[in-house]
Design a protein around this motif. Structure first.
Motif, PDB file in Angstrom:
ATOM      1  N   LEU A 156       0.828  -1.210   0.000  1.00 43.16           N
ATOM      2  CA  LEU A 156       0.000   0.000   0.000  1.00 43.16           C
ATOM      3  C   LEU A 156       0.862   1.259   0.000  1.00 43.16           C
ATOM      4  N   VAL A 158       0.905   4.074  -2.919  1.00 45.37           N
ATOM      5  CA  VAL A 158       0.579   5.476  -2.646  1.00 45.37           C
ATOM      6  C   VAL A 158       1.709   6.388  -3.113  1.00 45.37           C
ATOM      7  N   THR A 165      -6.747   1.368  -0.568  1.00 41.60           N
ATOM      8  CA  THR A 165      -6.915   1.674   0.860  1.00 41.60           C
ATOM      9  C   THR A 165      -8.205   1.107   1.443  1.00 41.60           C
ATOM     10  N   LEU A 192      -8.343  -0.976   4.642  1.00 40.49           N
ATOM     11  CA  LEU A 192      -8.070  -0.289   5.908  1.00 40.49           C
ATOM     12  C   LEU A 192      -9.347  -0.047   6.711  1.00 40.49           C
ATOM     13  N   ILE A 198      -7.958   9.633   2.453  1.00 45.65           N
ATOM     14  CA  ILE A 198      -6.953   8.567   2.553  1.00 45.65           C
ATOM     15  C   ILE A 198      -6.033   8.811   3.747  1.00 45.65           C
ATOM     16  N   ILE A 247      -5.631   6.090   6.777  1.00 48.71           N
ATOM     17  CA  ILE A 247      -4.353   5.489   7.178  1.00 48.71           C
ATOM     18  C   ILE A 247      -4.049   5.792   8.645  1.00 48.71           C
ATOM     19  N   SER A 286      -1.741  12.683  -0.257  1.00 48.10           N
ATOM     20  CA  SER A 286      -2.278  12.165   1.004  1.00 48.10           C
ATOM     21  C   SER A 286      -1.255  12.166   2.129  1.00 48.10           C
TER      22      SER A 286
END
Length: 396
Positions: free
Chosen positions: A12, A16, A44, A47, A91, A95, A380
């Motif tokens: 991930l 990103v 994502t 998550l 995002i 996270i 992000s």
């Protein structure tokens, strides 16, 4: 953390970085912006099932930013721009709400050290065997120059250029230096016994970017850690002293042909007209025009659509001061909460690293510098940091 989750998070973080920073995505535009955002949302999505609890302050901030962007979309002609602005914010929230801070730090460092090490190999090949680089798949010309960029899988390499700089995987050496500086800080701050090899990889990669901002930020980080409180971790403080001294020595012994690449853009900073280098003028425009936009409408800003026009027509597409961009696009309503959250994150990190008061001031100044020469308005990463700052009083 389970092995499956660990592997997923590594993938991930790389995805990103590749989507938001990658030269192939940002400059070559291999995929349209809407597709890139869709990929990030899909990546994502898992998550959502990893969230155990969400702090009230995080909910308050994401709700506030969503409401502000929705209100801004009413005056903007394009709803799509508002959506594309909110996605990286969401995002960042996702996270920070689902991954423990120190877990993310370890994974981020792992990915960045790999990218840095890979970039050093390809950078060395660029210097010694430029024909090999020229034979790699082309990503097109670099701006209007005769230089061309080539895809080396986990890095990009420039050929037929007067100056060979380390771009890493990113759109520009300065962008790569942001990632490297964050990794350098976290290695010194959150590893009890930071690896000399890891530090060497990050610092050498930083040096090979020849990024002015990167050099000043690296010096600020090392200086701050040399001011750690006595008795906390003498080894890290000694590392910082040593690295800072070696860096200063390197700057003094490097030939002017190399140091000019780093510092020439500062020449003529206070002059007008043709004596100002193009890159210097671009940085000045990135301050002047967004500030004028903010000053014309300090409370609500000029709107994201109008800011995009200012960026394109007056700043040559390089309005690179993230903080000013927040204030220009949506005024104090966006600028204050975003800047405060980001500054809080910097202070919390300095506190967690047990840096003294003067060192904390240096870290805050460095944090401001770090996002003042690259625009992270729709990245992000900056919002991840902001939402970690709202989660709790202490990071660790």
């Amino acid at each position: 953390m389970s092995k499956l989750k660990n592997v997923y998070l590594h993938i991930l973080i790389f995805v990103v970085i590749y989507i938001e920073f990658g030269y192939q995505m940002v400059v070559s535009a291999a995929l349209p912006g809407r597709i890139r955002m869709l990929i990030l949302l899909v990546a994502t999505f898992p998550l959502l099932f990893m969230i155990k609890s969400i702090s009230h302050s995080s909910i308050a901030l994401i709700s506030y930013l969503l409401g502000l962007i929705l209100l801004n979309s009413v005056r903007d002609a394009s709803l799509e721009n508002s959506i594309l602005l909110f996605i990286p914010i969401f995002i960042g929230f996702l996270i920070a709400s689902s991954v423990k801070f120190l877990d993310l730090v370890k994974i981020f460092n792992s990915v960045i050290i790999f990218l840095a090490a890979f970039s050093l190999v390809t950078f060395l090949i660029s210097l010694l065997f430029p024909n090999i680089i020229a034979s790699l798949p082309s990503l097109g010309q670099v701006y209007n120059s005769s230089a061309s960029m080539h895809n080396a899988i986990f890095s990009v390499c420039i050929s037929n250029s007067e100056t060979v700089r380390n771009y890493g995987i990113t759109w520009e050496p300065g962008a790569f230096s942001i990632l490297l500086c964050l990794s350098l800080f976290s290695l010194l701050a959150f590893e009890e016994k930071p690896s000399k090899i890891k530090l060497a990889i990050i610092i050498v990669a930083l040096i090979t970017t020849f990024s002015t901002m990167g050099y000043f930020a690296m010096a600020g980080i090392l200086l701050a850690f040399s001011l750690k409180r006595r008795g906390t971790n003498n080894k890290i403080r000694n590392y910082a002293f040593l690295l800072l001294g070696l860096f200063a020595l390197l700057i003094m012994v490097l030939p002017s042909s190399i140091t000019d690449v780093v510092f020439k853009k500062l020449s003529g900073l206070f002059l007008e007209g043709k004596d100002v280098a193009y890159t210097t003028q671009a940085r000045l425009n990135a301050i002047i025009y967004p500030f004028d936009a903010f000053w014309s409408s300090p409370i609500i800003g000029v709107g994201y659509d109008n800011f995009s026009i200012i960026n394109k027509e007056l700043c040559d597409g390089v309005a690179t001061n993230t903080i000013l961009n927040w204030f220009a696009s949506m005024g104090l309503l966006l600028g204050i909460p975003c800047t405060c959250a980001y500054m809080k994150f910097a202070v919390m990190n300095a506190k967690a690293a047990k840096i003294n008061f003067l060192g904390r001031i240096i870290i805050v100044i460095t944090a401001i510098l770090l996002i003042s020469t690259e625009s992270l308005l729709r990245i992000s990463l900056i919002y991840v940091l902001m939402f970690y700052a709202t989660k709790q009083k202490d990071l660790i």
